[in-house]
Design an enzyme around this catalytic site. Structure first.
Site, PDB file in Angstrom:
ATOM      1  N   ARG A 139       5.468 -12.973   9.758  1.00 31.78           N
ATOM      2  CA  ARG A 139       6.139 -11.687   9.586  1.00 31.78           C
ATOM      3  C   ARG A 139       7.528 -11.747  10.196  1.00 31.78           C
ATOM      4  NH1 ARG A 139       2.208  -7.369   9.079  1.00 31.78           N
ATOM      5  NH2 ARG A 139       3.777  -5.823   9.621  1.00 31.78           N
ATOM      6  N   LYS A 161       3.915   0.430   9.817  1.00 26.97           N
ATOM      7  CA  LYS A 161       3.989   1.728   9.128  1.00 26.97           C
ATOM      8  C   LYS A 161       3.338   2.823   9.955  1.00 26.97           C
ATOM      9  CE  LYS A 161       2.938   0.098   5.102  1.00 26.97           C
ATOM     10  NZ  LYS A 161       2.256  -0.028   3.835  1.00 26.97           N
ATOM     11  N   GLU A 164       0.879  -1.160   0.000  1.00 21.57           N
ATOM     12  CA  GLU A 164       0.000   0.000   0.000  1.00 21.57           C
ATOM     13  C   GLU A 164       0.921   1.216   0.000  1.00 21.57           C
ATOM     14  OE1 GLU A 164      -3.288  -0.416   3.066  1.00 21.57           O
ATOM     15  OE2 GLU A 164      -2.096  -2.182   3.470  1.00 21.57           O
TER      16      GLU A 164
HETATM   17  P1  ATP Z   1       2.546  -2.544   8.128  1.00 12.37           P
HETATM   18  O1  ATP Z   1       1.863  -3.457   9.081  1.00 12.37           O
HETATM   19  O2  ATP Z   1       3.956  -2.278   8.430  1.00 12.37           O
HETATM   20  O3  ATP Z   1       1.775  -1.294   7.843  1.00 12.37           O
HETATM   21  P2  ATP Z   1       1.427  -3.682   5.827  1.00 12.37           P
HETATM   22  O4  ATP Z   1       1.223  -5.122   5.791  1.00 12.37           O
HETATM   23  O5  ATP Z   1       0.214  -2.884   6.102  1.00 12.37           O
HETATM   24  O6  ATP Z   1       2.620  -3.369   6.799  1.00 12.37           O
HETATM   25  P3  ATP Z   1       1.741  -3.443   3.032  1.00 12.37           P
HETATM   26  O7  ATP Z   1       2.206  -2.294   2.258  1.00 12.37           O
HETATM   27  O8  ATP Z   1       0.333  -3.894   2.909  1.00 12.37           O
HETATM   28  O9  ATP Z   1       2.067  -3.100   4.538  1.00 12.37           O
HETATM   29  O10 ATP Z   1       2.707  -4.680   2.858  1.00 12.37           O
HETATM   30  C1  ATP Z   1       3.077  -5.220   1.620  1.00 12.37           C
HETATM   31  C2  ATP Z   1       3.460  -6.653   1.824  1.00 12.37           C
HETATM   32  O11 ATP Z   1       4.515  -6.767   2.776  1.00 12.37           O
HETATM   33  C3  ATP Z   1       2.305  -7.470   2.362  1.00 12.37           C
HETATM   34  O12 ATP Z   1       2.204  -8.645   1.579  1.00 12.37           O
HETATM   35  C4  ATP Z   1       2.709  -7.804   3.771  1.00 12.37           C
HETATM   36  O13 ATP Z   1       2.231  -9.079   4.141  1.00 12.37           O
HETATM   37  C5  ATP Z   1       4.229  -7.784   3.707  1.00 12.37           C
HETATM   38  N1  ATP Z   1       4.821  -7.461   4.994  1.00 12.37           N
HETATM   39  C6  ATP Z   1       4.561  -6.381   5.767  1.00 12.37           C
HETATM   40  N2  ATP Z   1       5.255  -6.432   6.905  1.00 12.37           N
HETATM   41  C7  ATP Z   1       5.994  -7.572   6.876  1.00 12.37           C
HETATM   42  C8  ATP Z   1       6.915  -8.208   7.779  1.00 12.37           C
HETATM   43  N3  ATP Z   1       7.224  -7.655   8.952  1.00 12.37           N
HETATM   44  N4  ATP Z   1       7.483  -9.375   7.407  1.00 12.37           N
HETATM   45  C9  ATP Z   1       7.188  -9.928   6.220  1.00 12.37           C
HETATM   46  N5  ATP Z   1       6.321  -9.389   5.326  1.00 12.37           N
HETATM   47  C10 ATP Z   1       5.725  -8.233   5.640  1.00 12.37           C
HETATM   48 MG    MG Z   2      -1.232  -4.312   4.464  1.00 18.13          MG
END
Ligand code: ATP
Ligand code: MG
Length: 559
Positions: free
Chosen positions: A261, A271, A35
């Protein structure tokens, strides 16, 4: 986990290999779906490594798709930063980058399709009431009084929502699934919300935006993604994604597989929290070298190879664990040990006059830029009558095992001669301000006659040294799990000493350091020329990447 057996194939590889074998061949298409509402962090680097790595391994492709369903929180700036970070990490996505917003027409058509099938309806309940109707983990939800609107009415209302006839929050489109489902995600989830906001890609075309859950899986299907790899928090959403695949005429059926994760201690990787650090001014932007963002780590001096190595070392698991931050330090340290240029830099300068060298003495000592790498060439160290050494390398009244400089003691200047401290000049408070030393001119590249000199210290010519600003970074948080406690604000765990700025003097070879050149400052640690900043009076800025001491490797040997 040891480094040696770390690249053992993980469960994702094994599972996909088996599938492909059973299917008698074929390949895969994966995607990385951020995102665009912030910079990428180290957890995203893991996801990138997983998705691009799998595609590479099986000769497939990996798309980059922005899941941009939330225009108010998103920004072109984040899109640009994310693309730059992925490229820097060493990956190339398949074709142009993609956007869920490019599929808005298709998604809308599918929403209408569900309505026509009697599987979606427009609901007028306000958010609060809708929450009450949803029930809890232990109690089923209740049907909305608007659940049985006719197909015609729903289609009409949906179209009027789209063109902006209703204010935000007045209505939503919901899937009609099962308000009594034990999985709350299936209790008539929201598919569309009214938002009178412009979109960074779609402009002002839409007054409704799809929910992430409605856009994400279908976007995968549109792109022909074979494997939707995601993190464990989406496991509960899988039944919903599958419901969409079952009930819509989608062109493909991606298979979702979840993994844990990557979390690192002393670090937050959400984020929302990282944004808070930026917005509150705790750090200087998303790419502050203390941030666990890819851009921050880059500025700190991490290499793409070191981040990939960290991903490999920590593996891919089905259950969550926490990675020790020392593992990350180890990954970059071992890379820089092999690949960083060597240089000498004095952090807290103390003047030394070499009394038996004449005024204007200038001797050039040529030394290798890396002890084990001839290919990295040599550098020239000018030795002059006045030099700087580090204040910490001298003590007026040293304890027994102090092998550095002290009154009437000898020490070797690294890459040069043995010197002896003959006289100490102090200020009124008794602090040394200048040392007068004599050089044993028969000790260049050899041991002195008849005695042992154990200590070696670094130094810089006072005439030729380059003033530099050194930024020493430490963990941003003092607590190893800063966001463990839901009651307590994670900002309470901030390390007030996460940044120390010192004005030092570097050897002349540092003067031409291009941005992002990495060095080992001998006896101190690894440092990286800053990408953007100049320090006080236009000085070069060096960011400390990591110190020399490897706590993690040591613990591994013992353990
Ligand atoms: P955050 O929780 O930090 O806001 P998010 O999942 O909302 O992260 P996205 O931009 O949706 O952020 O993430 C893109 C991809 O990265 C998704 O497929 C998510 O599963 C993966 N991702 C996010 N954080 C991690 C992590 N700590 N370890 C592995 N993969 C991750
Ligand atoms: Mg997400």
């Amino acid at each position: 986990m040891s480094v040696e057996n770390s690249s053992a194939p993980n469960f994702l590889y094994n599972q996909i290999r088996e599938e492909l074998e059973q299917a008698g061949g074929g390949t895969i298409v994966t995607r990385f779906p951020p995102e665009p509402n912030g910079f990428l962090h180290i957890g995203h680097a893991k996801s990138i490594w997983v998705n691009f790595g799998l595609a590479e391994h099986f000769g497939g492709k990996c798309n980059l798709r922005f899941d941009d369903t939330n225009p108010e929180k998103e920004d072109q700036r984040f899109i640009d930063a994310i693309k730059e970070d992925i490229t820097w990490l060493g990956y190339q996505w398949n074709g142009e980058e993609r956007y869920a917003s490019s599929y808005f027409e298709q998604l809308y058509a599918w929403a209408q399709y569900l309505v026509r099938e009697g599987k979606a309806y427009v609901d007028d309940l306000d958010a609060e009431t809708m929450r009450e109707y949803r029930g809890t983990l232990t109690e089923p939800g209740r049907n909305s009084p608007y659940r049985d609107r006719s197909v015609e009415e729903n289609l009409d209302l949906l179209e009027r929502m789209r063109v902006g006839e209703f204010p935000e929050g007045a209505k939503v489109l919901r899937a009609k699934i099962n308000m009594a489902s034990p999985n709350i995600n299936l209790r008539d989830p929201v598919l569309y919300r009214i938002r009178h906001a412009d979109h960074h890609q779609a402009g002002d075309a839409w007054k409704i935006y799809p929910a992430y859950d409605f856009a994400h899986g279908q976007s995968d299907a549109i792109e022909g993604i074979t494997h939707s790899i995601c993190t464990l928090e989406f496991e509960d959403h899988r039944p919903l994604y599958n419901w969409f695949l079952d009930n819509l005429p989608v062109p493909a059926r991606p298979r979702q597989i979840e993994f844990a994760r990557m979390n690192i201690n002393y670090t937050v990787t959400s984020k929302r929290k990282l944004k808070l650090l930026v917005d509150s001014g705790v750090v200087n932007g998303w790419d502050d070298p203390r941030m666990p963002t890819v851009a921050g780590l880059r500025r700190r001096g991490y290499t793409p190879a070191s981040l990939r190595k960290l991903c490999e070392m920590t593996g891919v698991a089905r259950s969550s664990g926490v990675v020790d931050i020392h593992m990350m330090y180890h990954a970059i340290r071992s890379d820089l040990e092999e690949n960083a240029l060597r240089a000498m830099c004095v952090m807290k300068p103390l003047k030394v006059v070499l009394t038996n060298l004449p005024e204007g003495h200038e001797e050039i000592i040529e030394v290798s830029s890396h002890p084990a790498r001839d290919d990295m060439g040599t550098r020239k160290l000018p030795l002059t009558r006045e030099i700087w050494i580090d204040q910490d390398d001298f003590m007026i009244d040293p304890p027994k095992k102090f092998f550095r400089l002290a009154p009437e003691k000898e020490v070797r200047l690294r890459n040069a001669y043995v010197i002896r401290c003959d006289e100490v000049i102090t200020d009124d408070a008794g602090n040394p301000v200048e040392l007068r030393c004599s050089v044993d001119l028969d000790t260049l590249g050899k041991m002195p006659e008849g005695r042992k000199v154990k200590g070696v210290i670094h130094w810089v010519s006072a005439d030729h040294g380059v003033p530099v600003e050194v930024r020493n970074y430490d963990n941003l948080f003092l607590d190893e799990a800063p966001d463990r406690d839901k009651e307590k604000d994670f900002l309470e765990h901030l390390n007030p000493e996460s940044l120390e700025v010192v004005q030092g003097v570097g050897e002349p070879s540092l003067a031409d350091a291009a941005p992002e050149t990495r060095f080992q400052f001998e006896r101190i640690g690894y440092f990286c020329a800053d990408r953007w900043d100049h320090g006080k009076d236009g000085k070069l800025v060096f960011n400390r990447t990591v110190s020399l001491k490897d706590g993690w490797a040591k613990a591994q040997k013992k353990g």
